[in-house]
Structures are given as C-alpha cells and as structure tokens.
Design an enzyme around this catalytic site. Structure first.
Site, PDB file in Angstrom:
ATOM      1  N   THR A 246      53.204  46.479  22.646  1.00 35.73           N
ATOM      2  CA  THR A 246      53.241  47.929  22.848  1.00 35.73           C
ATOM      3  C   THR A 246      54.513  48.278  23.631  1.00 35.73           C
ATOM      4  OG1 THR A 246      51.754  47.497  24.699  1.00 35.73           O
ATOM      5  CG2 THR A 246      50.779  48.454  22.741  1.00 35.73           C
ATOM      6  N   ASP A 247      54.776  49.582  23.743  1.00 38.16           N
ATOM      7  CA  ASP A 247      56.010  50.003  24.418  1.00 38.16           C
ATOM      8  C   ASP A 247      55.779  50.310  25.888  1.00 38.16           C
ATOM      9  OD1 ASP A 247      57.379  50.122  21.862  1.00 38.16           O
ATOM     10  OD2 ASP A 247      56.138  51.879  21.503  1.00 38.16           O
TER      11      ASP A 247
ATOM     12  N   SER B 251      56.646  52.519  31.069  1.00 40.98           N
ATOM     13  CA  SER B 251      56.816  53.094  29.744  1.00 40.98           C
ATOM     14  C   SER B 251      58.245  52.787  29.351  1.00 40.98           C
ATOM     15  CB  SER B 251      56.573  54.597  29.793  1.00 40.98           C
ATOM     16  OG  SER B 251      57.061  55.172  28.620  1.00 40.98           O
ATOM     17  N   ARG B 252      58.395  51.962  28.292  1.00 42.29           N
ATOM     18  CA  ARG B 252      59.750  51.493  27.995  1.00 42.29           C
ATOM     19  C   ARG B 252      60.595  52.544  27.295  1.00 42.29           C
ATOM     20  NH1 ARG B 252      56.548  46.948  26.740  1.00 42.29           N
ATOM     21  NH2 ARG B 252      56.280  45.876  28.706  1.00 42.29           N
ATOM     22  N   ILE B 253      59.989  53.578  26.766  1.00 43.57           N
ATOM     23  CA  ILE B 253      60.790  54.652  26.175  1.00 43.57           C
ATOM     24  C   ILE B 253      61.263  55.547  27.318  1.00 43.57           C
ATOM     25  CG2 ILE B 253      60.822  56.490  24.452  1.00 43.57           C
ATOM     26  CD1 ILE B 253      60.107  53.874  23.127  1.00 43.57           C
TER      27      ILE B 253
END
Ligand code: ATP
Ligand code: MG
Length: 494
Positions: A329-330, A355-357
């Site tokens: 997951t991101d 949260s990588r975004i």
C-alpha cells in the site's frame, strides 16, 4: 430473402459436469473440460446456486460453492458458460446492500436495473493508462487530512488492534464524501451480521448510503462468498472509475479474508507456507491492491481509492498478512490500542503512520498550517514521558506542555463528525498563532465548536476567499486574527 435464409437463432454453448465430492464449501466436479480460472458455474439441482472455479486438471474441477451447500448433492449436474465471471453494476446499486455475486440482500426491490456488467477479476490498469495522483481525498478526520494527507487513487492501510476505531475512521471517510462526487463501496468480510447492520444504520442516518454500495459477506455466509467479496467490491468501484468518476472502496477487513482463504486452501490440499497461509496469499492481495489508481484522460480520468483494513494482535505489525499489506500500500494509518485506552480518539499514532503520496496533494493553506504538527506532537509526547519522573517544571517546559495539550485536544474527534478542510485550516491556523494554549479546556472546546459558525456570520468574505484560493494570504491572516480577537471578546473565553 437471402438474409432470412441464413439467419440463425442465437444459441448458447453449455458444458455439463457432475458433482463427485463435497467438502465444507468446496465441490469436486468431473466434466467441464474447457473451464477457466475464476469462472462462475451453476449447480443444476438448486436454482440459482452458483460456484467459482478455483482449480482444475485434465479430469476434474474444484469450485468454491457460493451460498448454502446443504441442498447440493453428490451426482448433481453442474453447467458452465464459457465466459469470465461478471457482476451487474449501475447507478441503481447505490444505496443497496449486495452479496458476493451481486444480488441484493436488503429488504427492498429484489430486482435492480443494471447499466452493464463488470468482470470481477479484472486486470489492474497498466502503467501507461495511469497518471500521478494529484488531488486530495478528504477523510474528514483532522489528523489524517492535516498530517497524513491521502490522495484520490491512493491505497492507505488502516492497521490496528481489535476495537480501536478502525471501522470508524473508514466510515467517517465515507460520510465525509457527501457532495464531493466520490462514489463509495463498503465491503464487509467475515464479520458479525449485527455489526454490519449497525454500520448500515450509521450510513443511512448520515445520508451516506445514498452514494454508497455495501458488499457484504458476513461470517455466516459461505467461505466462497467471503473470499469473493473484495473482488466484487473492487468491480463495483471500477464501474465508477472506468466511467470517469472517483470512487472509494473500504475492505473491512482483509485479515478475515486471509483466514478464509487459508481455510479454503487447506481444504484444497494446497501446501501451507508461512503461518500456514498458502504461498499465493501475497499475490492474491497485491493483485487486489493494484486495481486502485488514477486513470489518464484517454481512459476517462476516473480514480479509485482503497482503504484496506487489517487487524493486529497486541500492536504487532510484523505478522505475515500485516507486513505484506504494509508493503503493497502507499502508506498506513496505525491505530494504537494504548492511545485509545488513554482516551486519545481517533487513536492514530502519528509516529508510525505515513502517507507516501503525502503533502504533494494538499492545498497550500493546509500544508502551511500542518507542516510542523508531527514534530510538535512528537515533542509533546516525549516531554510527557520525561515528566513522569520529574516534578519541577520550568516555565518554558510548562508552556510547551500546555501547547501540546491544546494540540491533542484540537486533534481529538468524536465518531461520525467529519470536519471540513476549511475548518481544519482555521483551527490549525489558530494553533499556529499560539492563541489556543492560553485558553482553558472549556474555552478551547467553545473555540473549536463555534468558530466556524461565528466566522460565517461575522466574516463570510474571508471564508469565501479561503475556499476559492486555498491560500493563507497576508490579508486573510489579518482578517482571521481580527475575527479571532472579536470571538474571544464576544464569547468571553479568556
Ligand atoms: P473491530 O476490531 O471490532 O472491527 P474497530 O477497530 O473497527 O473494531 P470500531 O468498531 O470502529 O473499532 O470502534 C470501536 C468502538 O470505539 C466503538 O464503540 C466506537 O464507537 C468507539 N470509537 C471509535 N472511534 C471513536 C472516537 N473517535 N471517539 C469516540 N469513540 C470512538
Ligand atoms: Mg471494525
């Protein structure tokens, strides 16, 4: 004349097989020589009883039985059409509860007019069909939207112990999509039917069911249905995504999905791997997670956001299924049992959640007011820990503690009360101006609860500017400062 001569009626090719063995939700069938993996079959004895092909060799086929297996008998005939498994989808499914084969199970009209069919095991969009994620998905949870921002098309894992508020966060995100043009799917896997009814009631009461489809396979449903439910939920989400809209799918929860797949695989006599899960469980979940994303303009610019939920045992995120999902997951929202019991709700652990975004999708104003929050909060927690052994406080430390306390009060939030982006910006701006830590807890409560209403009355222009530009300009800041002072005087909170 010639035309009519050669016209032939449409016909259907059906293969017929025979049930040879039945064991706990799985049927061994002979015949059906040209079946395909993931295909739907029908049992002849009972009208409408279906199965799903999951394994085959030259002689026989193994299938999960969808629905009650009691009335299927040895020697029953099985028919198959050579087509991939699809479910009916459409606008009329909004507001309805369906099972894992797309049939309504609520007590409303049993026939739903569909707009077409979507394959349940659709391949995920290719890299060339995608574009980067650029728009924020507002969850209405203050901590998430400010510190752990999520983009439309992102996959964000909710991970935490039993009874710590995982479902609540996902539900609040659905409730917050009102008037935001995001179509939601809530997928219930392996849980109690009574808990599902509570969730549906909450969606109904908040008006969120109008734009939501519930896909349900409770613990009492057949194992095959529980296995199938998340794929059906993503097929429903894909209907909205491929028609150029934004969708949001919650899987509640994938731990139970993994359990049921383990059970079925052991019955299929597949060799067990780590923690007795079959080797392909990683593939199974990653294939599902890949289906989320944002499509390019050629494909209609739709998006699908995923919130898979996974349960941990005593906060252990290194379990097999849990760490698999973290890796595919991101980002993850880590919910801490100890924070929940301390009374910090929602109990999101800011240190372990990511949260990588990330902040790329946040508006400028929101980014400006939340950039130091994570650090502020971590320092406050560290101070609290040190204070356990030290009793005398310097004024500087006392001030920091007051500030941290105000922050944790601001970030706290009750169930099913999502907060708008504008309100988050205003609250956190006030915090940044260091005017909230001087208030008493009651005063802070009044400020958090009433400031938006006050601004709408006293200074609607500043809200309008902020909503349209999403930037905290010098004038906007001055106007806000002025209104805050007026508010303090009017409400006598200082
Ligand atoms: P399960 O493991 O059973 O699925 P869960 O982790 O999904 O549980 P929830 O069902 O969301 O947890 O919440 C558990 C309880 O905590 C519920 O009674 C809910 O009302 C309460 N709760 C959750 N979030 C909050 C909150 N922010 N404020 C107050 N109470 C909350
Ligand atoms: Mg739950």
């Amino acid at each position: 004349m010639k035309d009519t001569l050669f016209k032939i009626e449409p016909f259907e090719i059906k293969e017929v097989g025979v049930v040879k063995e039945l064991k706990r939700g799985i049927a061994r069938i002979e015949g059906l020589p040209s079946c395909i993996y993931g295909q739907l079959i029908e049992f002849g004895d009972v009208t409408g009883r279906k199965g799903l092909v999951v394994d085959f060799n030259e002689k026989e086929v193994m299938a999960f039985i969808l629905g009650d297996e009691k009335d299927i008998k040895l020697g029953s005939t099985v028919t198959s059409r050579n087509e991939v498994f699809s479910i009916p989808v459409g606008e009329n499914f909004l507001g309805r509860v369906i099972n894992a084969i797309g049939e309504p199970i609520d007590d409303r009209n049993p026939h739903i007019e569909n707009n077409g069919f979507c394959p349940v095991f659709r391949r995920s969009p290719g890299v060339l069909d995608r574009v980067p994620i650029s728009e924020q998905f507002h969850t209405g949870t203050k901590i998430l939207d400010s510190v752990i921002p999520i983009g439309r098309g992102q996959r964000e894992l909710i991970i935490g112990d039993r009874q710590t508020g995982k479902t609540t966060i996902a539900l609040d995100a659905i409730i917050n999509q009102k008037d935001k043009n995001v179509f939601c799917v809530y997928c219930w896997i392996g849980g109690a039917h009574s808990s599902l009814m509570k969730i549906i009631r909450a969606l109904e009461e908040t008006g969120a069911l109008d734009y939501t489809v519930v896909v349900a396979a409770s613990a009492s449903s057949s194992a095959g249905e529980q296995y199938l439910a998340p794929y059906v939920a993503s097929a429903v989400g894909e209907y909205f995504m491929y028609s150029g809209r934004d969708s949001f799918v919650v899987f509640d929860d994938l731990t139970k999905h993994a359990w049921i797949y383990r059970e079925l695989s052991l019955l299929l006599e597949r060799s067990p791997g780590r923690e007795a899960y079959p080797g392909d469980i990683f593939y199974l979940h990653s294939q599902l997670m890949e289906r989320a994303g944002r499509l390019n303009a050629e494909k209609g610019s739709g998006s699908m956001t995923f919130f898979p939920i996974v349960e941990t045992l005593q906060g252990d995120i290194t379990g097999y299924i849990q760490s698999n999902l973290v890796s595919m997951t991101d980002g993850q929202i880590y919910i801490s049992g100890s924070l929940f019991h301390e009374g910090f709700k929602p109990a999101i652990d800011l240190g372990l959640s990511v949260s990588r975004i990330g902040s790329k999708v946040q508006s400028e104003a929101l980014r400006e007011v939340s950039d130091t929050l994570r650090l502020d909060y971590a320092q406050y927690k560290e101070l609290l820990r040190l204070m356990r052994v030290k009793t005398k406080l310097s004024t500087e430390i006392a001030e920091k503690l007051r500030r941290g306390e105000a922050l944790s009060r601001i970030l706290g939030q009750d169930t099913h009360q999502p907060v708008s982006e504008l309100a988050i910006i205003i609250l956190l701006y006030a915090f940044k101006r260091k005017i909230l830590e001087i208030l008493s807890p009651e005063g802070l409560g009044i400020f958090c609860g009433q400031i938006m209403g006050y601004l709408e009355e006293a200074n609607p222009q500043v809200l309008k500017n902020l909503a349209s530009q999403k930037v905290l300009s010098v004038e906007t800041k001055q106007e806000l400062d002025r209104t805050f002072v007026e508010f303090f005087r009017a409400k006598k909170v200082i």
